[in-house]
Motif scaffolding. Structure first.
Motif, PDB file in Angstrom:
ATOM      1  N   SER A  57      -7.875  -1.343  -2.203  1.00 49.21           N
ATOM      2  CA  SER A  57      -7.238  -1.978  -1.049  1.00 49.21           C
ATOM      3  C   SER A  57      -7.340  -3.477  -1.233  1.00 49.21           C
ATOM      4  CB  SER A  57      -7.923  -1.552   0.252  1.00 49.21           C
ATOM      5  OG  SER A  57      -7.646  -0.196   0.557  1.00 49.21           O
ATOM      6  N   CYS A  58      -6.446  -4.206  -0.580  1.00 50.28           N
ATOM      7  CA  CYS A  58      -6.428  -5.643  -0.788  1.00 50.28           C
ATOM      8  C   CYS A  58      -6.791  -6.392   0.487  1.00 50.28           C
ATOM      9  CB  CYS A  58      -5.078  -6.101  -1.329  1.00 50.28           C
ATOM     10  SG  CYS A  58      -3.749  -6.012  -0.149  1.00 50.28           S
ATOM     11  N   LEU A  59      -7.510  -7.478   0.298  1.00 52.16           N
ATOM     12  CA  LEU A  59      -7.839  -8.415   1.358  1.00 52.16           C
ATOM     13  C   LEU A  59      -7.044  -9.686   1.102  1.00 52.16           C
ATOM     14  CD1 LEU A  59      -9.698  -9.536   3.695  1.00 52.16           C
ATOM     15  CD2 LEU A  59     -11.244 -10.281   1.875  1.00 52.16           C
ATOM     16  N   LEU A  60      -6.276 -10.126   2.088  1.00 53.43           N
ATOM     17  CA  LEU A  60      -5.519 -11.359   1.959  1.00 53.43           C
ATOM     18  C   LEU A  60      -6.461 -12.531   2.227  1.00 53.43           C
ATOM     19  CD1 LEU A  60      -2.788 -12.713   1.521  1.00 53.43           C
ATOM     20  CD2 LEU A  60      -2.286 -12.328   3.942  1.00 53.43           C
ATOM     21  N   VAL A  61      -6.700 -13.334   1.211  1.00 57.66           N
ATOM     22  CA  VAL A  61      -7.662 -14.446   1.295  1.00 57.66           C
ATOM     23  C   VAL A  61      -6.962 -15.740   1.678  1.00 57.66           C
ATOM     24  CG1 VAL A  61      -9.430 -15.765   0.062  1.00 57.66           C
ATOM     25  CG2 VAL A  61      -9.109 -13.322  -0.428  1.00 57.66           C
ATOM     26  N   GLU A  62      -5.852 -16.025   1.031  1.00 58.61           N
ATOM     27  CA  GLU A  62      -5.057 -17.211   1.346  1.00 58.61           C
ATOM     28  C   GLU A  62      -3.585 -16.831   1.270  1.00 58.61           C
ATOM     29  OE1 GLU A  62      -6.034 -20.345  -1.335  1.00 58.61           O
ATOM     30  OE2 GLU A  62      -8.045 -20.660  -0.542  1.00 58.61           O
ATOM     31  N   GLY A  74      20.367  -1.560  -0.666  1.00 54.12           N
ATOM     32  CA  GLY A  74      19.590  -2.786  -0.693  1.00 54.12           C
ATOM     33  C   GLY A  74      19.117  -3.291   0.654  1.00 54.12           C
ATOM     34  N   ARG A  75      19.249  -2.465   1.684  1.00 58.88           N
ATOM     35  CA  ARG A  75      18.786  -2.891   3.009  1.00 58.88           C
ATOM     36  C   ARG A  75      17.261  -2.897   3.048  1.00 58.88           C
ATOM     37  NH1 ARG A  75      21.104   1.541   6.544  1.00 58.88           N
ATOM     38  NH2 ARG A  75      20.681   2.677   4.605  1.00 58.88           N
ATOM     39  N   ARG A  76      16.711  -3.880   3.731  1.00 57.53           N
ATOM     40  CA  ARG A  76      15.260  -4.034   3.805  1.00 57.53           C
ATOM     41  C   ARG A  76      14.821  -4.163   5.263  1.00 57.53           C
ATOM     42  NH1 ARG A  76      12.391  -9.453   1.515  1.00 57.53           N
ATOM     43  NH2 ARG A  76      13.748 -10.297   3.149  1.00 57.53           N
ATOM     44  N   GLN A  77      13.801  -3.401   5.623  1.00 60.49           N
ATOM     45  CA  GLN A  77      13.164  -3.561   6.935  1.00 60.49           C
ATOM     46  C   GLN A  77      11.761  -4.099   6.713  1.00 60.49           C
ATOM     47  OE1 GLN A  77      14.390  -3.010  10.225  1.00 60.49           O
ATOM     48  NE2 GLN A  77      12.504  -4.148  10.637  1.00 60.49           N
ATOM     49  N   ILE A  78      11.496  -5.295   7.214  1.00 59.54           N
ATOM     50  CA  ILE A  78      10.133  -5.826   7.182  1.00 59.54           C
ATOM     51  C   ILE A  78       9.369  -5.209   8.342  1.00 59.54           C
ATOM     52  CG2 ILE A  78       8.748  -7.911   7.498  1.00 59.54           C
ATOM     53  CD1 ILE A  78      10.815  -9.423   5.870  1.00 59.54           C
ATOM     54  N   LEU A  79       8.204  -4.661   8.052  1.00 59.09           N
ATOM     55  CA  LEU A  79       7.430  -3.884   9.019  1.00 59.09           C
ATOM     56  C   LEU A  79       6.311  -4.681   9.672  1.00 59.09           C
ATOM     57  CD1 LEU A  79       7.136  -0.735   6.731  1.00 59.09           C
ATOM     58  CD2 LEU A  79       8.741  -1.040   8.632  1.00 59.09           C
ATOM     59  N   SER A  80       5.845  -5.746   9.008  1.00 60.57           N
ATOM     60  CA  SER A  80       4.773  -6.564   9.581  1.00 60.57           C
ATOM     61  C   SER A  80       4.550  -7.770   8.684  1.00 60.57           C
ATOM     62  CB  SER A  80       3.461  -5.767   9.707  1.00 60.57           C
ATOM     63  OG  SER A  80       3.060  -5.237   8.457  1.00 60.57           O
ATOM     64  N   PHE A  81       3.979  -8.819   9.291  1.00 60.72           N
ATOM     65  CA  PHE A  81       3.551 -10.002   8.549  1.00 60.72           C
ATOM     66  C   PHE A  81       2.031 -10.085   8.607  1.00 60.72           C
ATOM     67  CE2 PHE A  81       7.861 -11.288   9.965  1.00 60.72           C
ATOM     68  CZ  PHE A  81       8.423 -11.547   8.727  1.00 60.72           C
ATOM     69  N   HIS A  82       1.425 -10.622   7.549  1.00 58.84           N
ATOM     70  CA  HIS A  82      -0.038 -10.648   7.464  1.00 58.84           C
ATOM     71  C   HIS A  82      -0.550 -12.028   7.061  1.00 58.84           C
ATOM     72  CE1 HIS A  82      -0.474  -6.385   8.166  1.00 58.84           C
ATOM     73  NE2 HIS A  82       0.663  -6.279   7.510  1.00 58.84           N
ATOM     74  N   VAL A  83      -1.716 -12.365   7.616  1.00 58.53           N
ATOM     75  CA  VAL A  83      -2.324 -13.684   7.445  1.00 58.53           C
ATOM     76  C   VAL A  83      -3.738 -13.496   6.882  1.00 58.53           C
ATOM     77  CG1 VAL A  83      -0.926 -14.660   9.292  1.00 58.53           C
ATOM     78  CG2 VAL A  83      -3.184 -13.700   9.832  1.00 58.53           C
ATOM     79  N   PRO A  84      -4.394 -14.570   6.429  1.00 57.77           N
ATOM     80  CA  PRO A  84      -5.723 -14.430   5.820  1.00 57.77           C
ATOM     81  C   PRO A  84      -6.708 -13.658   6.688  1.00 57.77           C
ATOM     82  CG  PRO A  84      -4.878 -16.622   5.400  1.00 57.77           C
ATOM     83  CD  PRO A  84      -3.893 -15.966   6.321  1.00 57.77           C
ATOM     84  N   ALA A 108      -0.126 -16.366  -2.766  1.00 56.60           N
ATOM     85  CA  ALA A 108      -1.217 -15.723  -2.029  1.00 56.60           C
ATOM     86  C   ALA A 108      -2.376 -15.402  -2.954  1.00 56.60           C
ATOM     87  CB  ALA A 108      -0.724 -14.444  -1.356  1.00 56.60           C
ATOM     88  N   THR A 109      -3.575 -15.595  -2.427  1.00 53.70           N
ATOM     89  CA  THR A 109      -4.786 -15.170  -3.122  1.00 53.70           C
ATOM     90  C   THR A 109      -5.222 -13.843  -2.521  1.00 53.70           C
ATOM     91  OG1 THR A 109      -5.465 -17.460  -3.510  1.00 53.70           O
ATOM     92  CG2 THR A 109      -7.168 -15.756  -3.698  1.00 53.70           C
ATOM     93  N   ILE A 110      -5.379 -12.854  -3.386  1.00 51.69           N
ATOM     94  CA  ILE A 110      -5.698 -11.492  -2.959  1.00 51.69           C
ATOM     95  C   ILE A 110      -7.016 -11.067  -3.581  1.00 51.69           C
ATOM     96  CG2 ILE A 110      -4.907  -9.087  -2.904  1.00 51.69           C
ATOM     97  CD1 ILE A 110      -2.975 -10.887  -1.481  1.00 51.69           C
ATOM     98  N   ALA A 111      -7.873 -10.439  -2.782  1.00 47.69           N
ATOM     99  CA  ALA A 111      -9.086  -9.801  -3.307  1.00 47.69           C
ATOM    100  C   ALA A 111      -8.850  -8.294  -3.311  1.00 47.69           C
ATOM    101  CB  ALA A 111     -10.292 -10.149  -2.439  1.00 47.69           C
ATOM    102  N   PHE A 112      -8.872  -7.705  -4.485  1.00 50.20           N
ATOM    103  CA  PHE A 112      -8.695  -6.262  -4.619  1.00 50.20           C
ATOM    104  C   PHE A 112     -10.072  -5.597  -4.650  1.00 50.20           C
ATOM    105  CE2 PHE A 112      -4.797  -8.016  -6.418  1.00 50.20           C
ATOM    106  CZ  PHE A 112      -3.834  -7.236  -5.798  1.00 50.20           C
ATOM    107  N   ILE A 113     -10.269  -4.636  -3.753  1.00 50.38           N
ATOM    108  CA  ILE A 113     -11.563  -3.948  -3.634  1.00 50.38           C
ATOM    109  C   ILE A 113     -11.342  -2.463  -3.897  1.00 50.38           C
ATOM    110  CG2 ILE A 113     -13.554  -3.496  -2.160  1.00 50.38           C
ATOM    111  CD1 ILE A 113     -12.735  -5.967  -0.520  1.00 50.38           C
ATOM    112  N   ALA A 114     -12.058  -1.918  -4.859  1.00 45.95           N
ATOM    113  CA  ALA A 114     -11.839  -0.534  -5.275  1.00 45.95           C
ATOM    114  C   ALA A 114     -12.107   0.439  -4.129  1.00 45.95           C
ATOM    115  CB  ALA A 114     -12.739  -0.198  -6.463  1.00 45.95           C
TER     116      ALA A 114
END
Length: 244
Positions: A57-62, A74-84, A108-114
């Protein structure tokens, strides 16, 4: 030994979890000792794709991230926005196949945690498991608000509600103040999140400016009439559980 970057990321995760529930000293240490792999992603680079079976799983750091679903033609539905501080794919601990994609909105800086490490810590600390479960419930509450908006609010009300939500989330982590915040979202992305055409999105933004509710320039949102925007949006922040 953990790197400076991973330690900072895990400190952010501790602070995020403590906004949701109480952590003991032992639980803080357990979270702080999680293995985290730090990676910097380009704007609009995918983090995990629909149908993939992630092992972390990922943690959004920046930076900012967004969930989205691609439909036919090619239609896209954005489901949510995420912040640090957000962990937008925490549910993948127990739902093994992704049913949508997750991407970086900005650099974006992402921390991936197993998953293995997260599952181990939740088995050893049931209190932590409960807090992570609460995190996914808050996510679900945000989804319900978006669904209610899509079904019952007009485009003006939907956009007002989104701006109120994003401001409150950013203010809670110290990235917004005085009703001013960064907003690195294009008009196309706003339309894809709110179910509006590009023309309709632009029209709503211009109407908000004309009513002196907001100013929007150079990726910065200034809410000039907070009470007015809240009233238009019928916004009640309790679903965000920020009081914790």
């Amino acid at each position: 030994m953990a790197s400076v970057e991973s330690k900072a990321a895990l400190d952010l995760l501790v602070r995020r979890l403590e906004r949701i529930g109480h952590l003991s000293d032992e639980e803080r240490r357990a979270v702080g000792n999680l293995p985290a792999k730090i990676q910097t992603l380009r704007p609009r680079q995918d983090i995990v794709l629909d149908k993939e079976k992630p092992e972390h799983s990922c943690l959004l750091v920046e930076g900012w991230a967004y969930r989205y679903k691609l439909l036919g033609q090619g239609r896209r539905q954005i489901l949510s926005f995420h912040v640090p501080g957000d962990m937008p794919d925490l549910h993948s601990l127990h739902i093994k196949t992704m049913d949508h994609s997750l991407g970086a909105l900005t650099e974006a800086t992402i921390a991936f945690i197993a998953h293995e490490a997260l599952l181990d810590v939740t088995r050893r600390f049931p209190g932590l498991a409960g807090i992570m479960w609460r995190e996914t419930l808050i996510d679900a509450a945000i989804f319900r608000q978006w669904i209610a908006g899509m079904g019952q609010r007009d485009g003006f009300g939907r956009m007002a509600h989104l701006f109120c939500e994003l401001y409150c989330k950013l203010e809670a982590i110290g990235l917004a103040a005085d009703h001013r915040c960064t907003l690195p979202i294009t008009q196309t992305e706003l339309g894809d999140a709110l179910g509006l055409s590009s023309v309709h999105t632009n029209r709503v933004l211009q109407e908000m400016k004309a009513q002196s509710l907001i100013e929007l320039r150079t990726r910065t949102l200034n809410i000039t009439d907070w009470d007015g925007l809240v009233q238009v949006a019928e916004f009640d922040p309790s679903y965000l559980q920020l009081a914790q």
